[in-house]
Design a protein around this motif. Sequence first.
Motif, PDB file in Angstrom:
ATOM      1  N   GLY A 196       0.819  -1.200   0.000  1.00 11.25           N
ATOM      2  CA  GLY A 196       0.000   0.000   0.000  1.00 11.25           C
ATOM      3  C   GLY A 196       0.849   1.244   0.000  1.00 11.25           C
ATOM      4  O   GLY A 196       2.085   1.202  -0.028  1.00 11.25           O
ATOM      5  N   PHE A 197       0.187   2.375   0.040  1.00 12.01           N
ATOM      6  CA  PHE A 197       0.839   3.665  -0.034  1.00 12.01           C
ATOM      7  C   PHE A 197       1.748   3.895   1.167  1.00 12.01           C
ATOM      8  O   PHE A 197       2.850   4.390   1.067  1.00 12.01           O
ATOM      9  CB  PHE A 197      -0.253   4.744  -0.084  1.00 12.01           C
ATOM     10  CG  PHE A 197       0.290   6.103  -0.377  1.00 12.01           C
ATOM     11  CD1 PHE A 197       0.849   6.369  -1.626  1.00 12.01           C
ATOM     12  CD2 PHE A 197       0.251   7.105   0.578  1.00 12.01           C
ATOM     13  CE1 PHE A 197       1.353   7.612  -1.909  1.00 12.01           C
ATOM     14  CE2 PHE A 197       0.766   8.351   0.294  1.00 12.01           C
ATOM     15  CZ  PHE A 197       1.308   8.614  -0.954  1.00 12.01           C
ATOM     16  N   THR A 198       1.238   3.489   2.332  1.00 15.68           N
ATOM     17  CA  THR A 198       1.993   3.722   3.561  1.00 15.68           C
ATOM     18  C   THR A 198       2.972   2.613   3.867  1.00 15.68           C
ATOM     19  O   THR A 198       3.760   2.710   4.798  1.00 15.68           O
ATOM     20  CB  THR A 198       1.029   3.839   4.754  1.00 15.68           C
ATOM     21  OG1 THR A 198       0.180   2.689   4.746  1.00 15.68           O
ATOM     22  CG2 THR A 198       0.192   5.082   4.659  1.00 15.68           C
ATOM     23  N   ASP A 214      -8.088   5.670   5.545  1.00 16.12           N
ATOM     24  CA  ASP A 214      -6.896   5.219   6.251  1.00 16.12           C
ATOM     25  C   ASP A 214      -6.686   3.739   5.931  1.00 16.12           C
ATOM     26  O   ASP A 214      -7.558   2.911   6.175  1.00 16.12           O
ATOM     27  CB  ASP A 214      -7.122   5.426   7.761  1.00 16.12           C
ATOM     28  CG  ASP A 214      -5.914   4.979   8.569  1.00 16.12           C
ATOM     29  OD1 ASP A 214      -5.080   4.232   8.019  1.00 16.12           O
ATOM     30  OD2 ASP A 214      -5.822   5.381   9.747  1.00 16.12           O
ATOM     31  N   GLU A 215      -5.551   3.437   5.352  1.00 15.38           N
ATOM     32  CA  GLU A 215      -5.327   2.072   4.867  1.00 15.38           C
ATOM     33  C   GLU A 215      -5.400   1.014   5.959  1.00 15.38           C
ATOM     34  O   GLU A 215      -5.695  -0.139   5.689  1.00 15.38           O
ATOM     35  CB  GLU A 215      -3.968   1.982   4.166  1.00 15.38           C
ATOM     36  CG  GLU A 215      -3.973   2.691   2.835  1.00 15.38           C
ATOM     37  CD  GLU A 215      -2.628   2.597   2.141  1.00 15.38           C
ATOM     38  OE1 GLU A 215      -1.638   2.308   2.844  1.00 15.38           O
ATOM     39  OE2 GLU A 215      -2.564   2.801   0.935  1.00 15.38           O
ATOM     40  N   ILE A 232      -7.791  -5.448  -1.867  1.00 15.31           N
ATOM     41  CA  ILE A 232      -7.045  -6.217  -2.858  1.00 15.31           C
ATOM     42  C   ILE A 232      -6.521  -5.307  -3.955  1.00 15.31           C
ATOM     43  O   ILE A 232      -5.344  -5.320  -4.298  1.00 15.31           O
ATOM     44  CB  ILE A 232      -7.946  -7.310  -3.467  1.00 15.31           C
ATOM     45  CG1 ILE A 232      -8.250  -8.370  -2.412  1.00 15.31           C
ATOM     46  CG2 ILE A 232      -7.273  -7.943  -4.671  1.00 15.31           C
ATOM     47  CD1 ILE A 232      -9.307  -9.351  -2.831  1.00 15.31           C
ATOM     48  N   LYS A 233      -7.434  -4.482  -4.471  1.00 17.62           N
ATOM     49  CA  LYS A 233      -7.027  -3.622  -5.573  1.00 17.62           C
ATOM     50  C   LYS A 233      -6.106  -2.505  -5.082  1.00 17.62           C
ATOM     51  O   LYS A 233      -5.045  -2.253  -5.647  1.00 17.62           O
ATOM     52  CB  LYS A 233      -8.275  -3.030  -6.223  1.00 17.62           C
ATOM     53  CG  LYS A 233      -7.959  -2.038  -7.311  1.00 17.62           C
ATOM     54  CD  LYS A 233      -9.071  -1.955  -8.307  1.00 17.62           C
ATOM     55  CE  LYS A 233      -8.667  -1.102  -9.494  1.00 17.62           C
ATOM     56  NZ  LYS A 233      -8.088   0.178  -9.092  1.00 17.62           N
ATOM     57  N   GLN A 234      -6.501  -1.873  -3.986  1.00 16.22           N
ATOM     58  CA  GLN A 234      -5.783  -0.696  -3.516  1.00 16.22           C
ATOM     59  C   GLN A 234      -4.363  -1.010  -3.060  1.00 16.22           C
ATOM     60  O   GLN A 234      -3.441  -0.262  -3.317  1.00 16.22           O
ATOM     61  CB  GLN A 234      -6.530  -0.088  -2.320  1.00 16.22           C
ATOM     62  CG  GLN A 234      -7.954   0.273  -2.620  1.00 16.22           C
ATOM     63  CD  GLN A 234      -8.046   1.630  -3.258  1.00 16.22           C
ATOM     64  OE1 GLN A 234      -7.234   2.500  -2.981  1.00 16.22           O
ATOM     65  NE2 GLN A 234      -9.021   1.809  -4.128  1.00 16.22           N
ATOM     66  N   TYR A 277      -0.032   0.672  -8.702  1.00 15.44           N
ATOM     67  CA  TYR A 277       1.071   0.787  -9.673  1.00 15.44           C
ATOM     68  C   TYR A 277       2.125   1.736  -9.128  1.00 15.44           C
ATOM     69  O   TYR A 277       2.325   2.818  -9.634  1.00 15.44           O
ATOM     70  CB  TYR A 277       0.535   1.304 -11.016  1.00 15.44           C
ATOM     71  CG  TYR A 277      -0.233   0.272 -11.786  1.00 15.44           C
ATOM     72  CD1 TYR A 277       0.316  -0.316 -12.918  1.00 15.44           C
ATOM     73  CD2 TYR A 277      -1.486  -0.132 -11.379  1.00 15.44           C
ATOM     74  CE1 TYR A 277      -0.388  -1.255 -13.632  1.00 15.44           C
ATOM     75  CE2 TYR A 277      -2.192  -1.075 -12.085  1.00 15.44           C
ATOM     76  CZ  TYR A 277      -1.635  -1.626 -13.218  1.00 15.44           C
ATOM     77  OH  TYR A 277      -2.321  -2.557 -13.913  1.00 15.44           O
ATOM     78  N   THR A 278       2.769   1.328  -8.022  1.00 11.98           N
ATOM     79  CA  THR A 278       3.824   2.192  -7.490  1.00 11.98           C
ATOM     80  C   THR A 278       5.128   1.919  -8.217  1.00 11.98           C
ATOM     81  O   THR A 278       5.371   0.787  -8.652  1.00 11.98           O
ATOM     82  CB  THR A 278       4.023   1.945  -5.984  1.00 11.98           C
ATOM     83  OG1 THR A 278       3.993   0.541  -5.762  1.00 11.98           O
ATOM     84  CG2 THR A 278       2.955   2.628  -5.177  1.00 11.98           C
TER      85      THR A 278
END
Lengths: 297, 348
Positions: free
Chosen positions: A80-82, A238-239, A248-250, A255-256
Amino acid sequence: MAETTLETPVETHRPRRIKWGAIGDHTVLILGALLMMIPPLLALTTASHDAVTIHREGLQLTLGDNLGKNFHAAMFEKGGFTQTVDGTLMLMNSFILGIGFAMGKIIISMMAAYAIVYFRLRFATLAFWVIFTTLLLPLEVRILPSYEAIQKLGLTNTYTGLIVPLIASATGTFFFRQFFMSVPEELAEAARIDGAGPWKFFVDILVPLSRTMIAAIFIIMFVFGWNQYLWPTLITTDESFFTLVRGIKQIVLSYTDSQIPEHGQALALAIVAMIPPVAIVVFFQNWFVKGLTESDK
Amino acid sequence: MAQVSLEGIRKVYPNGFQAVQTTSFTIQDGEFVVLVGPSGCGKSTLLRMIAGLEEITEGELKIGDRVVNDVDPADRDIAMVFQNYALYPHMTVRKNIGYGLKNRGTPASEIAAKVEDAARMLNLTEYLDRKPAQLSGGQRQRVAMGRAVVRDPALFLFDEPLSNLDAKLRNQMRIEIKALQRRLGTTAVYVTHDQVEAMTMADRIIVLNAGRIEQIGTPSEIYHNPASTFVASFMGAPPMNLIRAEVDQKQVKINGYDALMVASEAFSGPITMGIRPEDVELDAQGQVKFHVDILEELGAHRLLHGRIDDQPFSVMIGKEDTAHTGETRIKLKPEALRLFDKDTGLRL
Ligand SMILES: Nc1ncnc2c1ncn2[C@@H]1O[C@H](COP(=O)(O)OP(=O)(O)OP(=O)(O)O)[C@@H](O)[C@H]1O
Ligand SMILES: [Mg+2]
């Protein structure tokens, strides 16, 4: 008499006729079951390949050798992003949502049905119909006002905000009302004479009597809550509150760094996300059928 | 144990239907009173008012010395046995019987002892750990009884407790219930529409009709001296014969026949005359012609159903007496004749 006794064995020993009807039924059922099994099977086989293969060649019909690796990564690798969320956390969130939703729903709707059926409330019928009309207003319809309310209450990114608005609907109340109305009135009267007040009657008699019903509704509601997508997507940014179904998708397919997305891991997670609802239905199907069809009153 | 008194009790249901008209009566301490009457006559309503399950519209209800109109059923010191037993399906027999005690905060050891006692009394000991679904109808009935006796209440209330049992079991339970009530000396009110139950169990019978008391009396009074044609035809199987008759110059006659008995001078004109089938004898010299249509064999005795002129009439004869269908003559015992008003049906 003698004739009939002679005839009967002939009847039973006659070679069994092939029941074409039964064969037809089974063929249709087996084909249907296979058809339903194809997507999860494909997901499983594809999940056993590495990301590059999947990205280049699409779905895989054969088993590769990356199955364990993909599952392990999906469950335990932070993403994830974090970079703090892994599959285990999302699995836990899904369970919190599923169980919290099912339990909350059962508690609220049992109490509402109890009030409507057993107490001579002035507006009991009206109350019931008001509750009943919410069947026409599922969360998706009232999503904007619901979001607004939750947001104003500062409940975005909380489990409360995730669960409570979903509970507000009439299905459970309706089922329990019908069930309570089928419980003989004398039971309540006998309990009254036996000195059981409203609370004791509820806990000692009504709840135990409803247990198959509770189990059935729990199963339905758990699966329903588990599969929620839209509402969790809206209310949790908030993840660490992400559930499997939305995560699942997030988390995995983000696409990092312009990398190839981890399709294998995503499919692995999808399989993980399918297991609890399937398991609960498989293990509790007896209760499920009992709860909806019969009751030992 | 207590005396129960109803004073001017009346019940009007919320929909305006008057199920029980103003009634007053007193049930003595230890008495077994049976409320009997046809379906819909208000028996259950009356019983449920005594239990506190139905509100009393008007009047005063006393159990013992206490006015209980506004007392919760749990605090009236009563126990009730329902027609469908209303056992808690998920509890064992032991828990079913002990539930009332538990709610009243009785210590566990005391509950256990009392439940054992009640179970022994009702031959339920070996079933204590079963659930109601695993019992026969008769056993369930006993559990319902156990639930009532275990609390040692001042008053038992029964609402058709035997009507779900087969005939044989019903006879047996009838005797058991009565014996149990005798032994415990607990006042009891018992509702039934079965007049045999009423006759055999009651110390006193209250006959209800359309929300009104027709008669209160001992079984023998009710049987031999019915207060109205309703009671006469409701109690007894077969019921009392009721036929048109006439009083003329103090002579009671069926039209065309000689006088049957001497009536008091207070009335004359057409009346309804009643006589029990067993108070009629076949007699070739009898005053009245009787046409027998059907001969019913009952073992200990036989019933002849037929007509006097065009009026239906039944005669009961002993098993030794010979009888055949067709024309015969009968003798009515004059002392067994009962006279009723033709229009109101009340006893003259
Ligand atoms: N809740 C109610 N509201 C209105 N009317 C009622 C209600 N309960 C009973 N009644 C009416 O009151 C009358 C007496 O009813 P009740 O149940 O006392 O009859 P019952 O003598 O016990 O008859 P049964 O032998 O069939 O049990 C009936 O005519 C019935 O229709
Ligand atoms: Mg009744």
